[in-house]
Motif scaffolding. Structure first.
Motif, PDB file in Angstrom:
ATOM      1  N   UNK A 196      -9.814  13.577  -9.773  1.00 15.56           N
ATOM      2  CA  UNK A 196      -8.637  12.747  -9.553  1.00 15.56           C
ATOM      3  C   UNK A 196      -7.896  13.236  -8.317  1.00 15.56           C
ATOM      4  N   UNK A 197      -7.524  12.295  -7.464  1.00 19.17           N
ATOM      5  CA  UNK A 197      -6.816  12.618  -6.229  1.00 19.17           C
ATOM      6  C   UNK A 197      -5.479  11.889  -6.257  1.00 19.17           C
ATOM      7  N   UNK A 198      -4.398  12.636  -6.126  1.00 20.79           N
ATOM      8  CA  UNK A 198      -3.058  12.051  -6.242  1.00 20.79           C
ATOM      9  C   UNK A 198      -2.242  12.387  -5.002  1.00 20.79           C
ATOM     10  N   UNK A 199      -1.701  11.350  -4.369  1.00 18.58           N
ATOM     11  CA  UNK A 199      -0.853  11.533  -3.181  1.00 18.58           C
ATOM     12  C   UNK A 199       0.615  11.356  -3.560  1.00 18.58           C
ATOM     13  N   UNK A 200       1.471  12.086  -2.873  1.00 18.24           N
ATOM     14  CA  UNK A 200       2.913  11.929  -3.020  1.00 18.24           C
ATOM     15  C   UNK A 200       3.562  12.048  -1.648  1.00 18.24           C
ATOM     16  N   UNK A 201       4.774  11.497  -1.550  1.00 19.98           N
ATOM     17  CA  UNK A 201       5.587  11.747  -0.370  1.00 19.98           C
ATOM     18  C   UNK A 201       5.774  10.601   0.594  1.00 19.98           C
TER      19      UNK A 201
ATOM     20  N   UNK B 148       3.569  14.429   3.511  1.00 22.15           N
ATOM     21  CA  UNK B 148       2.729  13.922   2.434  1.00 22.15           C
ATOM     22  C   UNK B 148       1.980  15.080   1.789  1.00 22.15           C
ATOM     23  N   UNK B 149       1.796  14.985   0.481  1.00 20.07           N
ATOM     24  CA  UNK B 149       1.018  15.989  -0.231  1.00 20.07           C
ATOM     25  C   UNK B 149      -0.055  15.306  -1.067  1.00 20.07           C
ATOM     26  N   UNK B 150      -1.144  16.030  -1.267  1.00 14.25           N
ATOM     27  CA  UNK B 150      -2.265  15.489  -2.034  1.00 14.25           C
ATOM     28  C   UNK B 150      -2.875  16.620  -2.855  1.00 14.25           C
ATOM     29  N   UNK B 151      -3.127  16.338  -4.110  1.00 10.35           N
ATOM     30  CA  UNK B 151      -3.737  17.333  -4.992  1.00 10.35           C
ATOM     31  C   UNK B 151      -4.976  16.746  -5.649  1.00 10.35           C
ATOM     32  N   UNK B 152      -6.042  17.518  -5.631  1.00 14.28           N
ATOM     33  CA  UNK B 152      -7.285  17.122  -6.298  1.00 14.28           C
ATOM     34  C   UNK B 152      -7.443  17.952  -7.563  1.00 14.28           C
ATOM     35  N   UNK B 153      -7.843  17.288  -8.627  1.00 15.02           N
ATOM     36  CA  UNK B 153      -8.027  17.993  -9.900  1.00 15.02           C
ATOM     37  C   UNK B 153      -9.206  17.383 -10.644  1.00 15.02           C
ATOM     38  N   UNK B 154      -9.713  18.161 -11.606  1.00 14.46           N
ATOM     39  CA  UNK B 154     -10.838  17.668 -12.389  1.00 14.46           C
ATOM     40  C   UNK B 154     -12.031  18.592 -12.263  1.00 14.46           C
ATOM     41  N   UNK B 155     -13.209  18.003 -12.263  1.00 13.74           N
ATOM     42  CA  UNK B 155     -14.458  18.753 -12.270  1.00 13.74           C
ATOM     43  C   UNK B 155     -14.842  19.170 -10.853  1.00 13.74           C
ATOM     44  N   UNK B 156     -14.179  20.213 -10.366  1.00 12.08           N
ATOM     45  CA  UNK B 156     -14.413  20.690  -8.996  1.00 12.08           C
ATOM     46  C   UNK B 156     -15.029  22.073  -9.034  1.00 12.08           C
TER      47      UNK B 156
END
Length: 121
Positions: A3-8, A20-28
C-alpha cells in the motif's frame, strides 16, 4: 501486496512551498526505489523526482533546483520538498514504490492514489 499512501497536497500561491510525503507498507522484503510523478489535465504522467536505495537521485528537468527528494529507509517513506512553486506545477502528484516481496521474486511497481497540488493566486 503493498500500500502506498501520499499526504501533503493542497493549494499554494506562486513562489510558495509545499511538502509531500509518501509511505509504503505491506509485504516489502526489498524496496529498490521510490519516486514522485505528476499528471496535469490533458498531459502525460511525468517524472518529478525519484530516489534509489543507494541514495541516487533523479529529477525532471522542469523541477531541478526547486524540488528536493529525500528518503527514510527505516520508515519506507519518501518526502518531496517543493519550493518556488509555479502555476505550471499544478497537477495530481503520484508516489510510486518499486519493491519485491522476497529474494526470489522480481521487483514490482505500486502506485498511490495521488494528491492534488494547485499553485494559484
Amino acid at each position: 501486496q503493498v500500500e502506498v499512501v501520499e499526504t501533503g497536497g493542497g493549494l499554494v500561491q506562486p513562489g510558495g512551498s509545499l511538502k509531500l510525503s509518501c509511505t509504503a507498507s505491506g509485504n516489502i522484503f526489498s524496496l529498490y526505489a521510490m519516486g514522485w510523478y505528476r499528471q496535469a489535465p490533458g498531459k502525460q504522467r511525468e517524472l518529478v523526482a525519484a530516489i534509489r536505495s543507494g541514495g541516487w537521485r533523479d529529477y525532471g528537468d522542469s523541477v531541478k533546483g526547486r524540488f528536493s527528494i529525500s528518503r527514510d529507509n527505516a520508515e519506507n517513506t519518501v518526502n518531496l520538498q517543493m519550493n518556488s512553486l509555479k502555476p505550471e506545477d499544478t497537477a495530481v502528484y503520484y508516489c510510486k514504490c518499486r519493491s519485491a516481496d522476497s529474494l526470489a521474486n522480481p521487483y514490482e511497481d505500486y502506485w498511490g492514489q495521488g494528491t492534488q497540488v494547485t499553485v494559484s493566486s
